[in-house]
Scaffold this motif. Structure first.
Motif, PDB file in Angstrom:
ATOM      1  N   UNK A 112      25.905   2.191  12.210  1.00  0.00           N
ATOM      2  CA  UNK A 112      24.976   3.238  11.754  1.00  0.00           C
ATOM      3  C   UNK A 112      23.672   2.639  11.236  1.00  0.00           C
ATOM      4  N   UNK A 113      23.770   1.547  10.493  1.00  0.00           N
ATOM      5  CA  UNK A 113      22.554   0.942   9.911  1.00  0.00           C
ATOM      6  C   UNK A 113      21.577   0.507  10.998  1.00  0.00           C
ATOM      7  N   UNK A 114      22.086  -0.151  12.037  1.00  0.00           N
ATOM      8  CA  UNK A 114      21.214  -0.594  13.132  1.00  0.00           C
ATOM      9  C   UNK A 114      20.608   0.604  13.856  1.00  0.00           C
ATOM     10  N   UNK A 115      21.410   1.651  14.030  1.00  0.00           N
ATOM     11  CA  UNK A 115      20.937   2.846  14.738  1.00  0.00           C
ATOM     12  C   UNK A 115      19.840   3.549  13.954  1.00  0.00           C
ATOM     13  N   UNK A 116      20.027   3.648  12.637  1.00  0.00           N
ATOM     14  CA  UNK A 116      19.015   4.319  11.800  1.00  0.00           C
ATOM     15  C   UNK A 116      17.718   3.518  11.766  1.00  0.00           C
ATOM     16  N   UNK A 117      17.860   2.206  11.749  1.00  0.00           N
ATOM     17  CA  UNK A 117      16.668   1.350  11.761  1.00  0.00           C
ATOM     18  C   UNK A 117      15.914   1.511  13.081  1.00  0.00           C
ATOM     19  N   UNK A 118      16.656   1.535  14.189  1.00  0.00           N
ATOM     20  CA  UNK A 118      16.036   1.720  15.505  1.00  0.00           C
ATOM     21  C   UNK A 118      15.284   3.048  15.557  1.00  0.00           C
ATOM     22  N   UNK A 120      14.107   4.792  12.991  1.00  0.00           N
ATOM     23  CA  UNK A 120      12.956   4.736  12.078  1.00  0.00           C
ATOM     24  C   UNK A 120      11.800   3.943  12.697  1.00  0.00           C
ATOM     25  N   UNK A 121      12.141   2.918  13.473  1.00  0.00           N
ATOM     26  CA  UNK A 121      11.111   2.073  14.083  1.00  0.00           C
ATOM     27  C   UNK A 121      10.526   2.679  15.360  1.00  0.00           C
ATOM     28  N   UNK A 122      11.059   3.826  15.778  1.00  0.00           N
ATOM     29  CA  UNK A 122      10.457   4.507  16.924  1.00  0.00           C
ATOM     30  C   UNK A 122      11.123   4.282  18.270  1.00  0.00           C
ATOM     31  N   UNK A 123      12.404   3.885  18.263  1.00  0.00           N
ATOM     32  CA  UNK A 123      13.115   3.739  19.549  1.00  0.00           C
ATOM     33  C   UNK A 123      13.213   5.096  20.232  1.00  0.00           C
ATOM     34  N   UNK A 125      15.659   5.687  22.495  1.00  0.00           N
ATOM     35  CA  UNK A 125      17.105   5.913  22.562  1.00  0.00           C
ATOM     36  C   UNK A 125      17.812   4.666  22.063  1.00  0.00           C
ATOM     37  N   UNK A 126      19.103   4.796  21.771  1.00  0.00           N
ATOM     38  CA  UNK A 126      19.906   3.620  21.432  1.00  0.00           C
ATOM     39  C   UNK A 126      21.062   3.496  22.411  1.00  0.00           C
ATOM     40  N   UNK A 127      21.421   2.246  22.705  1.00  0.00           N
ATOM     41  CA  UNK A 127      22.623   1.960  23.487  1.00  0.00           C
ATOM     42  C   UNK A 127      23.702   1.582  22.489  1.00  0.00           C
ATOM     43  N   UNK A 128      24.737   2.378  22.387  1.00  0.00           N
ATOM     44  CA  UNK A 128      25.766   2.152  21.367  1.00  0.00           C
ATOM     45  C   UNK A 128      26.969   1.445  21.974  1.00  0.00           C
ATOM     46  N   UNK A 129      27.377   0.359  21.365  1.00  0.00           N
ATOM     47  CA  UNK A 129      28.556  -0.336  21.900  1.00  0.00           C
ATOM     48  C   UNK A 129      28.916  -1.539  21.048  1.00  0.00           C
ATOM     49  N   UNK A 130      29.895  -2.207  21.431  1.00  0.00           N
ATOM     50  CA  UNK A 130      30.722  -1.986  22.614  1.00  0.00           C
ATOM     51  C   UNK A 130      31.824  -0.978  22.287  1.00  0.00           C
ATOM     52  N   UNK A 131      32.041   0.016  23.176  1.00  0.00           N
ATOM     53  CA  UNK A 131      33.023   1.058  22.878  1.00  0.00           C
ATOM     54  C   UNK A 131      34.450   0.563  23.116  1.00  0.00           C
ATOM     55  N   UNK A 132      34.686  -0.023  24.285  1.00  0.00           N
ATOM     56  CA  UNK A 132      36.020  -0.548  24.620  1.00  0.00           C
ATOM     57  C   UNK A 132      35.882  -2.008  25.055  1.00  0.00           C
ATOM     58  N   UNK A 133      36.996  -2.707  25.113  1.00  0.00           N
ATOM     59  CA  UNK A 133      36.950  -4.072  25.641  1.00  0.00           C
ATOM     60  C   UNK A 133      36.443  -4.025  27.084  1.00  0.00           C
ATOM     61  N   UNK A 134      35.676  -5.049  27.469  1.00  0.00           N
ATOM     62  CA  UNK A 134      35.049  -5.034  28.779  1.00  0.00           C
ATOM     63  C   UNK A 134      34.998  -6.440  29.366  1.00  0.00           C
ATOM     64  N   UNK A 155      24.753  10.400  12.985  1.00  0.00           N
ATOM     65  CA  UNK A 155      23.788   9.964  11.978  1.00  0.00           C
ATOM     66  C   UNK A 155      22.367   9.760  12.498  1.00  0.00           C
ATOM     67  N   UNK A 156      22.154  10.032  13.791  1.00  0.00           N
ATOM     68  CA  UNK A 156      20.798   9.877  14.343  1.00  0.00           C
ATOM     69  C   UNK A 156      20.388  11.136  15.119  1.00  0.00           C
ATOM     70  N   UNK A 157      19.075  11.262  15.320  1.00  0.00           N
ATOM     71  CA  UNK A 157      18.571  12.425  16.062  1.00  0.00           C
ATOM     72  C   UNK A 157      18.073  12.051  17.460  1.00  0.00           C
ATOM     73  N   UNK A 158      17.861  10.751  17.699  1.00  0.00           N
ATOM     74  CA  UNK A 158      17.360  10.332  19.020  1.00  0.00           C
ATOM     75  C   UNK A 158      18.526  10.235  20.013  1.00  0.00           C
ATOM     76  N   UNK A 159      18.228  10.280  21.317  1.00  0.00           N
ATOM     77  CA  UNK A 159      19.298  10.180  22.315  1.00  0.00           C
ATOM     78  C   UNK A 159      20.063   8.854  22.233  1.00  0.00           C
ATOM     79  N   UNK A 160      21.296   8.900  22.708  1.00  0.00           N
ATOM     80  CA  UNK A 160      22.104   7.680  22.721  1.00  0.00           C
ATOM     81  C   UNK A 160      22.898   7.593  24.020  1.00  0.00           C
TER      82      UNK A 160
END
Length: 203
Positions: A112-118, A120-123, A125-134, A155-160
């Motif tokens: 969440x912290x990295x996503x909120x920072x992204x 706030x900094x104007x990203x 979208x965010x790529x969220x992961x890793x979801x499963x082992x790959x 916790x974010x409003x931008x696309x993910x």
């Protein structure tokens, strides 16, 4: 520019088994891929540029946005739609200054912290992961799972976009988190019928 993040293809030429990258990307787009990221971890700058140029011919033909992984210079050189940055790449604000406000900038986040920072900094979208082992990320920390994904999305409003070990079987569960799309590598590019694999995801 309204971006459709629903089926986000990340390239990896090691899966192509003799197919050209442009052929593979074209099949994937015909099957329903909405966004393409060219990722070249081991290529020289010249080679990365040439691969990106080939892919851009295809994405332009189908009017699909092209994102370049890590490399702002390559993104500029081929006039890509944007760039995707990791946590250890150039700072987002600096990338924005270089690329301008009209380019898409995405950031990889794992909490969440990295996503909120992204955000706030104007990203864009965010790529969220890793979801499963790959298989594509050998050095992976513990996957965050759908629970971790859902927490970030809430916790974010931008696309993910969710990434990491996503396949046709678990996509429905992943999308229930509220994320805008799934990023896929091997579950499309590793298949003999790339177009068919992409169509399965679209369904």
């Amino acid at each position: 520019m309204k971006i459709d993040y629903s089926l986000y293809l990340v390239t990896d030429r090691s899966f192509l088994g003799g197919k050209s990258i442009e052929e593979a990307v074209e099949e994937a787009i015909k099957g329903g891929v909405t966004l393409v990221q060219v990722r070249e971890k081991d290529a020289s700058s010249r080679e990365f540029y040439e691969v990106a140029l080939k892919v851009k011919k295809v994405t332009d033909k189908y009017k699909v946005p092209l994102i370049i992984d890590d490399r702002l210079d390559i993104a500029q050189a081929v006039d890509a739609s944007g760039v995707h940055l990791g946590q250890s790449d150039l700072p987002l604000k600096l990338a924005r200054n270089i690329l301008g406000k009209d380019k898409i900038i995405g950031i990889s986040v794992g909490n969440v912290a990295e996503a909120k920072e992204a955000e706030a900094d104007g990203a864009d979208y965010v790529g969220i992961g890793t979801i499963f082992f790959t298989g594509t990320k050998k050095d992976i920390k513990t996957p965050i799972g759908i629970e971790g994904l859902t927490e970030i999305v809430e916790n974010i409003k931008i696309p993910s976009v969710a990434i990491g070990g996503i396949n046709q079987e678990n996509t429905k569960a992943v999308l229930k988190s509220g994320t805008n799309g799934v990023a896929v590598i091997s579950a499309i590019l590793g298949k003999k019928d790339i177009r068919g694999a992409a169509e399965e995801f679209r369904k």
